[in-house]
Design a protein around this motif. Structure first.
Motif, mmCIF file in Angstrom:
data_model
loop_
_atom_site.group_PDB
_atom_site.id
_atom_site.type_symbol
_atom_site.label_atom_id
_atom_site.label_comp_id
_atom_site.label_asym_id
_atom_site.label_seq_id
_atom_site.Cartn_x
_atom_site.Cartn_y
_atom_site.Cartn_z
ATOM 1 N N ILE A 423 0.986 -1.271 0.185
ATOM 2 C CA ILE A 423 0.225 -0.004 -0.553
ATOM 3 C C ILE A 423 0.588 1.524 -0.392
ATOM 4 C CG2 ILE A 423 -1.766 1.451 0.982
ATOM 5 C CD1 ILE A 423 -3.156 -1.085 2.487
ATOM 6 N N LEU A 424 1.648 1.454 0.933
ATOM 7 C CA LEU A 424 2.426 2.304 1.413
ATOM 8 C C LEU A 424 3.957 2.751 -0.156
ATOM 9 C CD1 LEU A 424 4.348 1.701 4.784
ATOM 10 C CD2 LEU A 424 2.058 3.099 3.933
ATOM 11 N N ALA A 425 3.638 1.838 -1.550
ATOM 12 C CA ALA A 425 3.920 2.553 -2.002
ATOM 13 C C ALA A 425 3.842 2.936 -3.244
ATOM 14 C CB ALA A 425 5.027 1.045 -2.644
ATOM 15 N N ASN A 426 2.025 3.339 -2.714
ATOM 16 C CA ASN A 426 1.344 3.985 -3.639
ATOM 17 C C ASN A 426 0.490 5.153 -2.794
ATOM 18 O OD1 ASN A 426 0.761 1.821 -6.356
ATOM 19 N ND2 ASN A 426 0.531 0.963 -4.299
ATOM 20 N N VAL A 427 1.716 5.085 -1.545
ATOM 21 C CA VAL A 427 0.704 6.385 -0.687
ATOM 22 C C VAL A 427 1.807 7.773 -1.201
ATOM 23 C CG1 VAL A 427 0.330 7.554 1.201
ATOM 24 C CG2 VAL A 427 -0.047 5.418 0.807
ATOM 25 N N SER A 428 1.072 8.780 -1.618
ATOM 26 C CA SER A 428 1.728 10.011 -2.157
ATOM 27 C C SER A 428 0.846 11.435 -1.628
ATOM 28 C CB SER A 428 1.964 10.257 -3.742
ATOM 29 O OG SER A 428 0.351 10.596 -4.501
ATOM 30 N N TRP A 429 -0.364 11.208 -0.834
ATOM 31 C CA TRP A 429 -0.695 12.106 -0.205
ATOM 32 C C TRP A 429 -1.715 11.457 0.974
ATOM 33 C CZ3 TRP A 429 -6.166 14.173 -2.062
ATOM 34 C CH2 TRP A 429 -6.393 15.317 -1.883
ATOM 35 N N MET A 430 -0.707 12.419 1.891
ATOM 36 C CA MET A 430 -1.267 12.170 3.585
ATOM 37 C C MET A 430 -1.959 12.978 4.551
ATOM 38 S SD MET A 430 0.071 11.490 7.136
ATOM 39 C CE MET A 430 2.070 12.339 6.296
ATOM 40 N N ALA A 431 -3.009 12.798 5.495
ATOM 41 C CA ALA A 431 -3.643 13.956 6.779
ATOM 42 C C ALA A 431 -2.585 13.238 7.320
ATOM 43 C CB ALA A 431 -5.225 13.814 6.279
ATOM 44 N N ALA A 432 -2.440 14.716 7.894
ATOM 45 C CA ALA A 432 -2.040 14.833 9.761
ATOM 46 C C ALA A 432 -1.753 15.585 10.410
ATOM 47 C CB ALA A 432 -1.036 14.125 9.755
ATOM 48 N N TYR A 433 -3.664 16.588 10.836
ATOM 49 C CA TYR A 433 -3.472 17.568 10.970
ATOM 50 C C TYR A 433 -2.835 18.009 12.825
ATOM 51 C CZ TYR A 433 -7.008 16.792 7.673
ATOM 52 O OH TYR A 433 -7.656 16.548 6.184
ATOM 53 N N SER A 440 7.335 8.981 7.823
ATOM 54 C CA SER A 440 7.911 8.863 6.384
ATOM 55 C C SER A 440 7.929 7.914 5.473
ATOM 56 C CB SER A 440 9.661 8.687 7.275
ATOM 57 O OG SER A 440 9.332 8.163 8.125
ATOM 58 N N ASN A 441 7.536 7.420 4.553
ATOM 59 C CA ASN A 441 7.314 6.362 3.478
ATOM 60 C C ASN A 441 8.322 5.921 2.586
ATOM 61 O OD1 ASN A 441 6.668 5.123 2.236
ATOM 62 N ND2 ASN A 441 4.171 5.734 1.149
ATOM 63 N N PRO A 442 9.202 5.115 3.340
ATOM 64 C CA PRO A 442 10.648 4.498 2.861
ATOM 65 C C PRO A 442 9.959 3.957 1.287
ATOM 66 C CG PRO A 442 10.011 3.260 4.626
ATOM 67 C CD PRO A 442 9.416 3.789 4.861
ATOM 68 N N TYR A 443 8.941 3.425 1.169
ATOM 69 C CA TYR A 443 8.211 2.793 0.208
ATOM 70 C C TYR A 443 7.983 3.589 -1.640
ATOM 71 C CZ TYR A 443 8.291 -0.674 3.540
ATOM 72 O OH TYR A 443 8.660 -1.583 4.634
ATOM 73 N N TYR A 444 7.730 5.111 -0.970
ATOM 74 C CA TYR A 444 7.892 5.162 -2.263
ATOM 75 C C TYR A 444 8.994 6.591 -2.346
ATOM 76 C CZ TYR A 444 5.255 9.300 -4.814
ATOM 77 O OH TYR A 444 4.474 10.320 -5.723
ATOM 78 N N LYS A 445 8.677 7.016 -3.902
ATOM 79 C CA LYS A 445 9.997 7.915 -3.918
ATOM 80 C C LYS A 445 8.778 9.566 -5.581
ATOM 81 C CE LYS A 445 12.938 7.309 -1.443
ATOM 82 N NZ LYS A 445 13.534 8.021 0.161
ATOM 83 N N GLY A 446 8.769 10.357 -4.910
ATOM 84 C CA GLY A 446 8.393 11.165 -6.211
ATOM 85 C C GLY A 446 7.319 12.565 -5.293
ATOM 86 N N ASN A 447 6.379 12.716 -5.874
ATOM 87 C CA ASN A 447 5.479 14.255 -5.014
ATOM 88 C C ASN A 447 5.014 13.836 -4.459
ATOM 89 O OD1 ASN A 447 6.552 16.114 -7.696
ATOM 90 N ND2 ASN A 447 5.738 15.652 -9.222
ATOM 91 N N PHE A 448 4.839 14.832 -2.805
ATOM 92 C CA PHE A 448 4.338 14.087 -2.158
ATOM 93 C C PHE A 448 3.043 15.619 -1.532
ATOM 94 C CE2 PHE A 448 3.740 13.835 2.196
ATOM 95 C CZ PHE A 448 3.195 12.422 2.635
ATOM 96 N N GLY A 449 1.953 14.861 -1.475
ATOM 97 C CA GLY A 449 1.345 15.954 -0.305
ATOM 98 C C GLY A 449 1.193 16.002 1.272
ATOM 99 N N TRP A 450 1.678 16.728 1.939
ATOM 100 C CA TRP A 450 1.013 16.545 3.095
ATOM 101 C C TRP A 450 -0.301 17.570 3.044
ATOM 102 C CZ3 TRP A 450 3.814 19.639 7.505
ATOM 103 C CH2 TRP A 450 3.203 19.423 9.266
ATOM 104 N N GLN A 451 -1.364 17.036 3.831
ATOM 105 C CA GLN A 451 -2.444 17.775 3.669
ATOM 106 C C GLN A 451 -2.472 18.082 5.549
ATOM 107 O OE1 GLN A 451 -6.637 16.496 3.981
ATOM 108 N NE2 GLN A 451 -6.814 16.460 2.320
#
Length: 473
Positions: A423-433, A440-451
């Protein structure tokens, strides 16, 4: 048999076109032949029949005919006055209906000046080719005996992190008793409204807006000006929104050497690099004033909800068509998202095809999406293995149609029931208020969004807005 090849069906491209012709018999045999190659050359869009209509002493309307063999993608009307060079230059976005483009130019967007106005017209086609037309008009200052009070030549000076100064020229045949500058921030309506009187210097009145008087808030500020005379006359004007931008306090959005950064509440730079400010919106945000969002929201893109799920059935989000059209009109980069309700892989495939059909309905090609199609996984009652199977079914179906799909979820769930490399290999957008991203996500590299918030404030959108900072990991 006759068939017309339309360039709009081929990305509006010019160049050499290849056409093959196939005929089929009732017995199932197929016969084919290649038609002669055809070269289509795209000229610049045509601009003609320009008309200017003076609406009143404050505004005028420009209308023109635009034509091109491929679709007109946008028409812009850059405008400025003769005063002080191009200090008031605004690239106004035109409205295009069929082959008619129009825009209303208002004095309020040009320092409330009475002057000679220069308007250029830029028409662009799908290949980016542009043509230019130039026109001018005078907005004459009205007779004081007819209007009573004139407010003009509004200037913003000494703008910095702490505030800005508003200057206005006020004219009247009657005695001016006071000029007020009511000011408040866009956030939380008028909870910080202050109504103060300006300082007079001849016919010019000035007022300093201080951030310290408005809860020390950064962001969009609204100021109106009201002039009063001894014989009871009142004249008021609303000023365009002014943004007090954070350039020194290292928390939230800040500009450093012209680059935009996001600082978390601990003072850390998100991603340790420049970031993009991205909003996500749906029908819950109502009828959005996208012109205001574009001009004053300081955003770099938007992710649009494409579906809703009332009464257990998927429908197109009721604001998607309008939000999509406005993002296209204003050249706001966009992506889309769907909240997942799949209980099995068949449901997930259905969700993907539902999204694909809507995208195709509006001719949204994969290349037009600046952000992926997001699969929003938030239901804790679905097992990890089922979520993985659903995710794979959704993403593979989207990929088969050329669309890139990724996963969105919130931090607690990604640390729990979604905590799996598949799953984490496909996660590029994550919410944390939270104060910091804390993930951190060691399984994904690229454009990433923190909501980072669901209670943001953006001019042009009523109520709270989800805002994300986007960077590369």
């Amino acid at each position: 048999v006759t068939y017309r090849v339309n360039t709009k069906d081929h990305n509006g491209e010019s160049g050499v076109y290849n056409t093959h012709i196939y005929a089929y018999t009732k017995s199932g045999k197929k016969y084919g032949v290649q038609a002669p190659q055809t070269t289509i050359v795209n000229d610049k869009p045509e601009i003609s029949d320009v008309e200017i209509e003076v609406i009143d002493t404050d505004s005028y309307k420009v209308t023109c005919y635009v034509n091109d063999f491929s679709d007109i993608s946008k028409v812009q009307f850059p405008t400025w006055t003769e005063k002080n060079g191009q200090d008031d230059l605004v690239w106004h976005e035109g409205t295009v209906e069929g082959n008619t483009a129009s825009v209303i130019i208002n004095r309020e967007n040009h320092n409330f000046e009475y002057s000679k106005y220069n308007t250029h017209i830029y028409a662009y086609d799908d290949e980016g080719l542009a043509n230019v037309y130039t026109t001018t008009i005078n907005l004459e200052e009205p007779d004081l005996s007819e209007v009573g009070i004139i407010l003009k030549d509004v200037k913003i000076t000494d703008a910095n992190d702490d505030g800005y100064t508003v200057n206005v020229t006020v004219l009247s045949n009657s005695e001016i008793t006071k000029v007020e500058f009511p000011t408040w921030t866009y956030k939380n309506d008028q909870d910080d409204l202050i109504r103060e009187t300006g300082q007079k210097n001849g016919n010019v009145y000035s007022y300093r807006v201080n951030r310290s008087d408005h809860n020390y808030e950064f962001g969009a500020y609204i100021t109106h000006i009201y002039a009063y005379t001894a014989d009871g006359q009142v004249k008021g004007i609303p000023l365009p929104i002014h943004n007090i931008v954070n350039t020194t306090v290292r928390q939230g959005w800040a500009y450093i050497n012209g680059q935009k950064y996001f600082f978390d509440n601990a003072g850390n730079i998100a991603g340790n690099m420049p970031a993009k400010k991205i909003i996500d919106v749906s029908s819950y945000n109502g009828n959005i004033d996208w012109d205001t969002v574009k001009q004053y929201g300081d955003i770099d893109g938007a992710i649009l909800r494409i579906t809703a799920h009332p009464n257990g059935y998927y429908i197109e989000d009721t604001q998607f068509a309008r939000n999509l059209a406005e993002c296209r009109r204003l050249n706001i980069p966009f992506g889309v998202y769907i909240y997942d309700y799949a209980n099995n892989t068949n449901d997930a495939v259905y969700e993907a095809n539902f999204v694909i059909n809507i995208l195709r309905k509006y001719n949204v090609s994969p290349s037009e999406l600046s952000y992926p199609v997001y699969y929003d996984l938030e239901r804790t009652q679905i097992s990890k293995e089922q979520n993985i199977a659903n995710m794979n079914a959704f993403i593979s179906t989207m990929n088969a149609s050329g669309y890139t799909a990724h996963v969105y979820s919130y931090r607690a769930m990604l640390n729990d029931t979604l905590n799996d490399p598949r799953i984490l290999a496909n996660v590029s957008w994550m919410a944390a208020y939270t104060n910091t991203i804390g993930w951190s996500n060691p399984y994904y590299k690229g454009n990433f969004g923190w909501q980072y918030t669901s209670s943001g404030s953006i001019p042009g959108i009523s109520g709270n807005v989800d805002i994300s900072c986007w960077y590369v990991i």
